[in-house]
Scaffold this motif. Structure first.
Motif, mmCIF file in Angstrom:
data_model
loop_
_atom_site.group_PDB
_atom_site.id
_atom_site.type_symbol
_atom_site.label_atom_id
_atom_site.label_comp_id
_atom_site.label_asym_id
_atom_site.label_seq_id
_atom_site.Cartn_x
_atom_site.Cartn_y
_atom_site.Cartn_z
ATOM 1 N N PRO A 149 0.892 -1.335 0.198
ATOM 2 C CA PRO A 149 0.086 0.048 0.051
ATOM 3 C C PRO A 149 0.911 1.275 0.201
ATOM 4 O O PRO A 149 0.274 2.424 -0.486
ATOM 5 N N VAL A 150 2.068 1.226 0.431
ATOM 6 C CA VAL A 150 2.980 2.472 0.523
ATOM 7 C C VAL A 150 3.302 2.682 -0.858
ATOM 8 O O VAL A 150 3.352 3.714 -1.426
ATOM 9 N N TRP A 151 3.679 1.623 -1.477
ATOM 10 C CA TRP A 151 4.040 1.806 -3.092
ATOM 11 C C TRP A 151 2.766 2.392 -3.900
ATOM 12 O O TRP A 151 2.843 3.128 -4.554
ATOM 13 N N GLY A 152 1.509 1.836 -3.631
ATOM 14 C CA GLY A 152 0.363 2.484 -4.252
ATOM 15 C C GLY A 152 0.069 3.711 -3.976
ATOM 16 O O GLY A 152 -0.086 4.401 -5.101
ATOM 17 N N LYS A 153 0.302 4.187 -2.648
ATOM 18 C CA LYS A 153 0.244 5.771 -2.364
ATOM 19 C C LYS A 153 1.193 6.351 -3.071
ATOM 20 O O LYS A 153 0.972 7.539 -3.746
ATOM 21 N N LEU A 154 2.421 5.885 -3.105
ATOM 22 C CA LEU A 154 3.532 6.624 -3.945
ATOM 23 C C LEU A 154 3.159 6.866 -5.389
ATOM 24 O O LEU A 154 3.477 8.076 -5.983
ATOM 25 N N ALA A 155 2.423 5.829 -6.031
ATOM 26 C CA ALA A 155 2.272 5.870 -7.495
ATOM 27 C C ALA A 155 1.256 6.687 -7.871
ATOM 28 O O ALA A 155 1.048 7.252 -8.953
ATOM 29 N N ASP A 156 0.388 7.090 -6.702
ATOM 30 C CA ASP A 156 -0.398 8.313 -6.951
ATOM 31 C C ASP A 156 0.115 9.601 -6.823
ATOM 32 O O ASP A 156 -0.582 10.559 -7.156
#
Length: 569
Positions: free
Chosen positions: A72-79
């Motif tokens: 989820p950290v990478w997912g947030k960074l992707a946004d």
């Protein structure tokens, strides 16, 4: 009347999509290869490093744990940041940590490097799904998700075979270096071929407190599951501290996420029925997928006395099921636009495969074991990628990153918990069975003559035995013990697979849109710009984001409809 979107952006030619995906596919291949190449070698690795069943479980769990937490950290960074740069960083972290693990001198060091490896794996798992949504519409994505399934299957088949061959020929340490050339190639190809639309610039706000609380809650829970019953009693002060700490951390995480401006896991996602049910189903898929990949390799070596190379060959039926189902179902979803029947069939196969594997013994006909593995693999292939697909189809285009990584997170979390629980159950069962077979073991050791002291010391060391090297008298006993323990562990996956089927049955059957994430954002902005208000009012009306997305997708569906279809409305 407000204007509507009546045409979608032209779809990128298939050759252009494949070129853009080439580096992404190679990056996923690197991730899977580096993970699977050691799967058949783990019993040998843990034996050589003097580890026990708990160490074996934690070598796997450490990677799954950090993968789950970081996803989820990478997912947030992707946004928030460049997705291309992020996936290149993820590949570097993953491969460098994998190479470092090859120099481990004890299980603690190996576990530490595997934990770092999981951080990179979380980025690859989350970002690959997000980037696919950037360049391919959900309706077309089924075909290309089949390609991802094929890459995963090739890596999962080739990894154990290659790992077994390397271990038997040059030693297990070389397994950790084999992915390096592929990683370098992936970075070069990504740099040259992957061109993504620029994201709207935002002020980055990372939910650091949420990351800490989530990590604490999950880590405490998994440490408790792994150690309870062996290092301390189930009902003890340690249990109270660990379980209590996990519960408190989880509650605080929810409170923080509700108040954070940029939450790590936006809890509003759970208002989406599709997301919530897909999360529940993904947990069971993760348990089946990761549990099978870990414990089937152990079964082949410890219950059937296979070498690492032989164990890799013996797990091919499961990978064949995954390969055929993921490619075939992906193509069918793209062609017909229907996804729910395939998910239902896949979840039924998960239940059947997990239950049948819970009945195996050390002397079960291998044709039957192969059939059971094929069923489990087919179930995973039908459900794993398609659960992400349907979530992306119904999520807001601005939340594709966190929605995709959310499903992947819970799948990894399910796998982490599943492997921990199955590993703990296996360790407990093996200890119990060894105690019950004490008389038979003593008799077998005494029959070995001058080699008896050597094997007595080996068994008392507590490390995982190398069954294929044992004398026949001992080998038969331990093969039976480990077969019973591993089959008992597979029974744990059955109730979770049943819950997955129930969740999938209640999933809303929403048609797949033909618009990419970028096209949906552009359509939303265009629809917002043309929203009209009643005459005489100077106040701008701001529609809900979900309404804008729905309007844009409806416009795309009208554009895809045959000419004259709307005339009769």
């Amino acid at each position: 009347m407000s204007a509507s979107i009546t045409a979608a952006t032209p779809v990128k030619p298939r050759s252009g999509v494949l070129l853009a995906l080439s580096g992404l596919l190679l990056g996923m291949f690197v991730s899977m290869l580096a993970s699977t190449v050691v799967s058949t070698s783990l019993p040998v690795i843990i034996h050589d490093l003097g580890g026990d069943q708990t160490a074996f479980t934690w070598v796997v769990t450490a990677t799954l744990l950090t993968t789950a937490i970081s996803t989820p950290v990478w997912g947030k960074l992707a946004d928030l940041f460049s997705r291309k740069l992020l996936i290149q960083i993820a590949i570097l972290i993953f491969v460098l940590a994998t190479a470092a693990a090859g120099f481990s001198q004890d299980t603690s060091t190996l576990i530490a490097f595997r934990a770092v490896q999981g951080i990179g794996a979380g980025g690859l798992a989350a970002l690959s799904q997000v980037i696919m949504a950037d360049i391919i519409s959900p309706r077309e994505r089924g075909r290309y998700m089949g390609l991802f399934g094929a890459v995963m299957a090739v890596a999962t088949v080739g990894g154990p075979l290659l790992g077994g061959f390397i271990t038997d020929t040059w030693g297990w340490r070389w397994n950790f270096f084999v992915a390096l050339p592929f990683a370098i190639a992936a970075l070069i190809i990504l740099q040259r071929t992957l061109h993504l639309p620029a994201l709207a610039k935002k002020k980055a706000q990372i939910d650091y407190l949420g990351i800490v609380l989530l990590s604490t809650a999950v880590s405490l829970l998994l440490i408790w599951v792994t150690l309870a019953g062996s290092s301390f009693e189930w009902w003890s002060a340690q249990t109270i501290w660990m379980v209590g700490g996990a519960i408190v951390s989880a509650i605080l995480f929810v409170v923080v996420e509700l108040r954070a401006k940029e939450p790590l896991v936006p809890l509003t996602l759970f208002k989406n029925r599709t997301f919530t049910l897909a999360v529940i189903a993904s947990i069971a898929t993760g348990i089946a997928m990761f549990g099978a990949s870990v414990f089937l390799g152990q079964y082949m070596q410890l219950a059937r006395g296979a070498t690492p190379t032989e164990a890799g060959l013996m797990t091919i039926p499961m990978i064949a099921g995954l390969l055929l189902s993921s490619i075939g179902v992906g193509a069918l979803i793209t062609r017909f636009g229907r996804w729910k029947p395939f998910l239902i069939v896949g979840s039924v196969l998960l239940i059947a495969g997990a239950y049948l594997l819970s009945t195996i013994h050390y002397d079960t006909n291998f044709a039957l074991v192969s059939l059971y593995m094929f069923l489990l693999g087919a179930g995973v292939g039908m459900t794993m990628q398609n659960l992400v697909l349907i979530v992306q189809n119904t999520s807001k285009p601005t939340e594709i990153g966190v929605a995709s990584s959310g499903v992947t997170f819970f799948r990894s979390l399910g796998g982490t918990i599943g492997v921990s629980v199955m590993g703990a159950a296996l360790a407990t069962k093996v200890t119990e069975l060894v105690g019950d077979a004490k008389a038979d073991l003593t008799k077998a050791i005494m029959s070995l003559g001058e080699k008896a002291p050597y094997w007595a010391d080996q068994l008392q060391s507590g490390s995982i035995p190398k069954v294929s090297a044992m004398p026949q008298a001992l080998r038969v006993i331990f093969e039976d013990i480990y077969a019973q323990g591993i089959s008992h562990s597979f029974l744990i996956a059955v109730p979770f697979a049943i819950v997955s089927l129930i969740a999938i049955l209640f999933l809303p059957n929403v048609p797949l849109t033909r618009m990419t994430t970028k096209e949906r954002i552009e359509a939303s902005e265009a629809d917002f710009a043309t929203v009209s208000v009643p005459a005489g009012l100077d106040v701008a009306v701001e529609p809900e984001a979900s309404d804008v997305v729905a309007s844009a997708d409806e416009g795309a569906e009208r554009a895809d409809a045959p000419a004259g279809a709307s005339a009769g409305r």
